[in-house]
Design a protein around this motif. Structure first.
Motif, PDB file in Angstrom:
ATOM      1  N   ASN A   1      57.222  24.501  48.752  1.00  0.00           N
ATOM      2  CA  ASN A   1      57.498  24.862  50.147  1.00  0.00           C
ATOM      3  C   ASN A   1      56.383  24.444  51.108  1.00  0.00           C
ATOM      4  O   ASN A   1      56.437  24.733  52.289  1.00  0.00           O
ATOM      5  N   GLY A   2      55.363  23.755  50.584  1.00  0.00           N
ATOM      6  CA  GLY A   2      54.292  23.264  51.445  1.00  0.00           C
ATOM      7  C   GLY A   2      53.268  24.319  51.834  1.00  0.00           C
ATOM      8  O   GLY A   2      52.391  24.060  52.647  1.00  0.00           O
ATOM      9  N   ASP A   3      53.343  25.507  51.254  1.00  0.00           N
ATOM     10  CA  ASP A   3      52.386  26.571  51.553  1.00  0.00           C
ATOM     11  C   ASP A   3      51.019  26.191  50.986  1.00  0.00           C
ATOM     12  O   ASP A   3      50.907  25.783  49.838  1.00  0.00           O
ATOM     13  N   CYS A   4      49.981  26.306  51.791  1.00  0.00           N
ATOM     14  CA  CYS A   4      48.653  25.895  51.329  1.00  0.00           C
ATOM     15  C   CYS A   4      47.760  27.078  50.990  1.00  0.00           C
ATOM     16  O   CYS A   4      46.577  26.901  50.736  1.00  0.00           O
ATOM     17  N   SER A   5      48.292  28.298  50.957  1.00  0.00           N
ATOM     18  CA  SER A   5      47.439  29.460  50.710  1.00  0.00           C
ATOM     19  C   SER A   5      46.847  29.437  49.295  1.00  0.00           C
ATOM     20  O   SER A   5      45.688  29.827  49.104  1.00  0.00           O
ATOM     21  N   LYS A   6      47.602  28.972  48.301  1.00  0.00           N
ATOM     22  CA  LYS A   6      47.051  28.897  46.940  1.00  0.00           C
ATOM     23  C   LYS A   6      45.930  27.863  46.877  1.00  0.00           C
ATOM     24  O   LYS A   6      44.929  28.064  46.206  1.00  0.00           O
ATOM     25  N   GLU A   7      46.112  26.761  47.578  1.00  0.00           N
ATOM     26  CA  GLU A   7      45.078  25.711  47.619  1.00  0.00           C
ATOM     27  C   GLU A   7      43.809  26.249  48.279  1.00  0.00           C
ATOM     28  O   GLU A   7      42.702  26.045  47.780  1.00  0.00           O
ATOM     29  N   MET A   8      43.960  26.939  49.403  1.00  0.00           N
ATOM     30  CA  MET A   8      42.799  27.490  50.112  1.00  0.00           C
ATOM     31  C   MET A   8      42.084  28.524  49.250  1.00  0.00           C
ATOM     32  O   MET A   8      40.850  28.534  49.178  1.00  0.00           O
ATOM     33  N   GLN A   9      42.839  29.387  48.586  1.00  0.00           N
ATOM     34  CA  GLN A   9      42.240  30.418  47.734  1.00  0.00           C
ATOM     35  C   GLN A   9      41.462  29.770  46.591  1.00  0.00           C
ATOM     36  O   GLN A   9      40.339  30.174  46.278  1.00  0.00           O
ATOM     37  N   ALA A  10      42.026  28.743  45.975  1.00  0.00           N
ATOM     38  CA  ALA A  10      41.345  28.064  44.867  1.00  0.00           C
ATOM     39  C   ALA A  10      40.052  27.405  45.338  1.00  0.00           C
ATOM     40  O   ALA A  10      39.026  27.450  44.647  1.00  0.00           O
ATOM     41  N   ARG A  11      40.071  26.811  46.521  1.00  0.00           N
ATOM     42  CA  ARG A  11      38.862  26.152  47.041  1.00  0.00           C
ATOM     43  C   ARG A  11      37.787  27.175  47.397  1.00  0.00           C
ATOM     44  O   ARG A  11      36.599  26.947  47.175  1.00  0.00           O
ATOM     45  N   LEU A  12      38.195  28.308  47.955  1.00  0.00           N
ATOM     46  CA  LEU A  12      37.229  29.365  48.271  1.00  0.00           C
ATOM     47  C   LEU A  12      36.586  29.913  47.001  1.00  0.00           C
ATOM     48  O   LEU A  12      35.381  30.168  46.962  1.00  0.00           O
ATOM     49  N   GLU A  13      37.394  30.098  45.962  1.00  0.00           N
ATOM     50  CA  GLU A  13      36.857  30.587  44.691  1.00  0.00           C
ATOM     51  C   GLU A  13      35.882  29.571  44.090  1.00  0.00           C
ATOM     52  O   GLU A  13      34.839  29.937  43.555  1.00  0.00           O
ATOM     53  N   ALA A  14      36.225  28.286  44.184  1.00  0.00           N
ATOM     54  CA  ALA A  14      35.335  27.249  43.652  1.00  0.00           C
ATOM     55  C   ALA A  14      34.014  27.227  44.424  1.00  0.00           C
ATOM     56  O   ALA A  14      32.935  27.099  43.834  1.00  0.00           O
ATOM     57  N   ALA A  15      34.101  27.349  45.737  1.00  0.00           N
ATOM     58  CA  ALA A  15      32.882  27.355  46.558  1.00  0.00           C
ATOM     59  C   ALA A  15      32.031  28.574  46.238  1.00  0.00           C
ATOM     60  O   ALA A  15      30.798  28.471  46.105  1.00  0.00           O
ATOM     61  N   GLY A  16      32.669  29.727  46.105  1.00  0.00           N
ATOM     62  CA  GLY A  16      31.934  30.945  45.760  1.00  0.00           C
ATOM     63  C   GLY A  16      31.257  30.821  44.406  1.00  0.00           C
ATOM     64  O   GLY A  16      30.120  31.250  44.222  1.00  0.00           O
ATOM     65  N   GLY A  17      31.952  30.186  43.464  1.00  0.00           N
ATOM     66  CA  GLY A  17      31.381  29.986  42.137  1.00  0.00           C
ATOM     67  C   GLY A  17      30.171  29.068  42.158  1.00  0.00           C
ATOM     68  O   GLY A  17      29.265  29.197  41.339  1.00  0.00           O
ATOM     69  N   ALA A  18      30.148  28.127  43.106  1.00  0.00           N
ATOM     70  CA  ALA A  18      29.020  27.209  43.200  1.00  0.00           C
ATOM     71  C   ALA A  18      27.830  27.841  43.918  1.00  0.00           C
ATOM     72  O   ALA A  18      26.680  27.557  43.596  1.00  0.00           O
ATOM     73  N   VAL A  19      28.083  28.707  44.888  1.00  0.00           N
ATOM     74  CA  VAL A  19      27.019  29.288  45.708  1.00  0.00           C
ATOM     75  C   VAL A  19      26.466  30.573  45.091  1.00  0.00           C
ATOM     76  O   VAL A  19      25.278  30.855  45.206  1.00  0.00           O
ATOM     77  N   ARG A  20      27.287  31.335  44.423  1.00  0.00           N
ATOM     78  CA  ARG A  20      26.881  32.630  43.876  1.00  0.00           C
ATOM     79  C   ARG A  20      25.644  32.560  42.988  1.00  0.00           C
ATOM     80  O   ARG A  20      24.753  33.407  43.103  1.00  0.00           O
ATOM     81  N   PRO A  21      25.525  31.550  42.107  1.00  0.00           N
ATOM     82  CA  PRO A  21      24.319  31.501  41.268  1.00  0.00           C
ATOM     83  C   PRO A  21      23.029  31.294  42.066  1.00  0.00           C
ATOM     84  O   PRO A  21      21.942  31.480  41.531  1.00  0.00           O
TER      85      PRO A  21
END
Length: 108
Positions: free
Chosen positions: A65-85
């Motif tokens: 359906n073209g919804d990008c919320s899953k994509e945005m959530q995945a990118r935020l989680e990846a960014a958090g995983g990189a910055v958190r350490p």
């Protein structure tokens, strides 16, 4: 994974025609479509290929359906995983703010 993207196929027959054309051209170049790995995203069920609502292609999450919320959530989680350490660096008072700014700019 290979992706065939077509938003103009208005019917299952039109989609099948497109897939048949891709298969013919692929064979001309010595390529073969692996039906076990190929997925389609349609509004009507297909007989030979697995139908999915979402899949990942070139690192991006594609939804029917073209919804990008899953994509945005995945990118935020990846960014958090990189910055958190690096939390200990952000809290380290011996590092100057300019060094922290340069590090953050590099990460972004």
């Amino acid at each position: 994974m290979r992706m065939i993207y077509c938003s103009t196929a208005q019917s299952p027959q039109a989609l099948q025609t497109l897939l048949d054309k891709v298969e013919v051209v692929s064979r001309e170049y010595g390529l073969e479509i692996n039906r076990k790995k190929t997925k389609v995203m349609t509004r009507t069920p297909q007989k030979e290929l697995e139908q999915v609502e979402t899949f990942k292609y070139l690192g991006a999450i594609i939804t029917e359906n073209g919804d990008c919320s899953k994509e945005m959530q995945a990118r935020l989680e990846a960014a958090g995983g990189a910055v958190r350490p690096l939390d200990s660096l952000w809290k380290d008072r011996s590092l100057h703010a300019k060094v922290k700014q340069r590090l953050l700019s590099t990460l972004v």
